[in-house]
Design a protein around this motif. Sequence first.
Motif, PDB file in Angstrom:
ATOM      1  N   VAL A  13       0.818  -1.223   0.000  1.00  0.00           N
ATOM      2  CA  VAL A  13       0.000   0.000   0.000  1.00  0.00           C
ATOM      3  C   VAL A  13       0.849   1.269   0.000  1.00  0.00           C
ATOM      4  O   VAL A  13       0.358   2.342  -0.319  1.00  0.00           O
ATOM      5  N   GLN A  33       1.659   3.464   2.106  1.00  0.00           N
ATOM      6  CA  GLN A  33       1.154   4.640   2.806  1.00  0.00           C
ATOM      7  C   GLN A  33       2.120   4.978   3.938  1.00  0.00           C
ATOM      8  O   GLN A  33       3.088   4.264   4.182  1.00  0.00           O
ATOM      9  N   TRP A  42      -9.773   0.745   1.702  1.00  0.00           N
ATOM     10  CA  TRP A  42      -9.389   1.286   3.005  1.00  0.00           C
ATOM     11  C   TRP A  42      -9.714   2.774   2.984  1.00  0.00           C
ATOM     12  O   TRP A  42      -9.166   3.526   2.190  1.00  0.00           O
ATOM     13  N   VAL A  88      -7.872   4.333  -0.171  1.00  0.00           N
ATOM     14  CA  VAL A  88      -6.757   3.489  -0.590  1.00  0.00           C
ATOM     15  C   VAL A  88      -7.318   2.177  -1.148  1.00  0.00           C
ATOM     16  O   VAL A  88      -7.795   1.330  -0.390  1.00  0.00           O
ATOM     17  N   LEU A 139      -7.251  -1.547  -2.423  1.00  0.00           N
ATOM     18  CA  LEU A 139      -6.394  -2.645  -1.977  1.00  0.00           C
ATOM     19  C   LEU A 139      -6.272  -3.717  -3.056  1.00  0.00           C
ATOM     20  O   LEU A 139      -7.261  -4.089  -3.689  1.00  0.00           O
ATOM     21  N   SER A 140      -5.077  -4.208  -3.222  1.00  0.00           N
ATOM     22  CA  SER A 140      -4.850  -5.312  -4.152  1.00  0.00           C
ATOM     23  C   SER A 140      -5.369  -6.616  -3.551  1.00  0.00           C
ATOM     24  O   SER A 140      -5.671  -6.696  -2.359  1.00  0.00           O
ATOM     25  N   ALA A 169      -3.110  -7.631  -0.712  1.00  0.00           N
ATOM     26  CA  ALA A 169      -3.324  -6.900   0.533  1.00  0.00           C
ATOM     27  C   ALA A 169      -4.569  -7.399   1.249  1.00  0.00           C
ATOM     28  O   ALA A 169      -4.574  -7.584   2.479  1.00  0.00           O
ATOM     29  N   HIS A 174      -2.279   8.688  -4.776  1.00  0.00           N
ATOM     30  CA  HIS A 174      -2.231   7.481  -3.949  1.00  0.00           C
ATOM     31  C   HIS A 174      -1.386   7.721  -2.700  1.00  0.00           C
ATOM     32  O   HIS A 174      -1.684   7.184  -1.626  1.00  0.00           O
ATOM     33  N   ARG A 217      -6.800   1.968  -8.517  1.00  0.00           N
ATOM     34  CA  ARG A 217      -7.140   0.568  -8.229  1.00  0.00           C
ATOM     35  C   ARG A 217      -6.353  -0.358  -9.151  1.00  0.00           C
ATOM     36  O   ARG A 217      -5.791  -1.367  -8.706  1.00  0.00           O
ATOM     37  N   SER A 274      -2.679  -0.277  -8.034  1.00  0.00           N
ATOM     38  CA  SER A 274      -2.406  -1.052  -6.820  1.00  0.00           C
ATOM     39  C   SER A 274      -2.249  -2.533  -7.141  1.00  0.00           C
ATOM     40  O   SER A 274      -1.353  -3.203  -6.600  1.00  0.00           O
TER      41      SER A 274
END
Length: 446
Positions: free
Chosen positions: A249, A251, A271, A293, A295-296, A299, A372, A395, A398
């Motif tokens: 991610v 972050q 998220w 956020v 998520l893949s 993740a 992102h 998306r 990610s």
Amino acid sequence: MARSPLHQLTRLEIVNAKPAAKPYTLSDGGRLYVLVKPEGAKLWRWNYDFAGKTRTMAFGSWPEVSEKEARAAHAAARELLRQGIDPMQKRREDKRRARFSANATFEAVAKAWIAEQKAHWSADYLDKIERRLAKNVYPWIGKRSIAEITTPEYVEQVIRRARDRGVLDTARRVRETCNCVFRHAVENGLIKSSENPAIDPKVGGVRTPPVQHYAAITDPEVLGQLMRAIHSYKGTPIVRAALQFVPLVFQRPGQIRTARWEQFDLDKALWTCPAAMMKGKLARKKGGPPHLVPLSRQAVSILRDLYPLTGPEGYVFPSRKAGLPMSDGTINAALRTIGYSGHEMTGHGFRATGRTLIRERLGYDKEVVERHLAHGSDEELGDAYDRAQFFDQRRRMSQDWADYLDRLAGDNSQDGIAQSYMPAGERTSFVEEATTSGELESTTAQ
């Protein structure tokens, strides 16, 4: 009969003054008068001229302020005016000085400055300022009268102590904070501007240190080695999950370690980070939009695996101490465990890693990556007018990034793709590991 300029009101005249539909005045001479308000209030007022303008000074309300008291205040104000001093400005200055004793200490002024400013600060910033002063300033000059602190004393007792410890950035930040405190003393008439020992940014030989970026890996081959090391990490299940989640991610570490299950929608692979947990000024934290956020699959898989251990509410990556998130040094400590020093890689460095390689290797536009990362626009007024979130692009990005990391981790790997990204049923879950290590019982008990 016309009133003499020296005529003074009698108490009976004031008592008998009845309210009317509109305010009216009763002259007491020398431009001092009682203003009778429609609601019945009777207020002492004085009109005077200063710097070419007519001003009105208040002396309180009758009968709380008697005729004798109002006239004495009027006489004192007229004497100031005769000396070329604006009586209202003098009163404001006196009030500012009255907030502090004649021997106001540095600590007292600092706390008054903090009390005035903290409404505009985040809780984290307030804590940082208070700790900085408590650790680096108060022990040495906190009890000294701020009017008596000289530049040599300030430099010797505060700046050089920090400088000689080799923490130049701390010394610079201490100087900036002290400057704010001394400026507050100037604004309140405790010292003159020329007496501010912290006003010169070069005082004490402190220079702005060169910018040092967080260590980050941007070479794909080296990153692949790191990812394989992360996959083989044998620490506790919660730390292991966090260490695997961070590069996916990219972050901010503080944002990740304080993430809560209530912010995640695993079915939508999303998220939602509240503005309050994001970096930024207090106004943005209070009223800004959340940071989304995407998520893949990888993740989401990590989070689903961790959910039985730390869900369904509270911190996703909790500390062993009940009610607290994982500490801010945990991810970096885990990186040290797998052999990466602070000069090679940091938790924050994954942001630079992702930012660089997603643009260079995956070809995504800068604007998509910056959104992102929750970076603001670098254009003037950019954030005010550019509301684009690029959510669909992010998306896809990610997922492409997670797949790219998988490929890097798989290259030259003895075990093929990392266990954390294997299909369910072919890997050991965090819950199974936690049960084996006894962490599940410990976490649940908390």
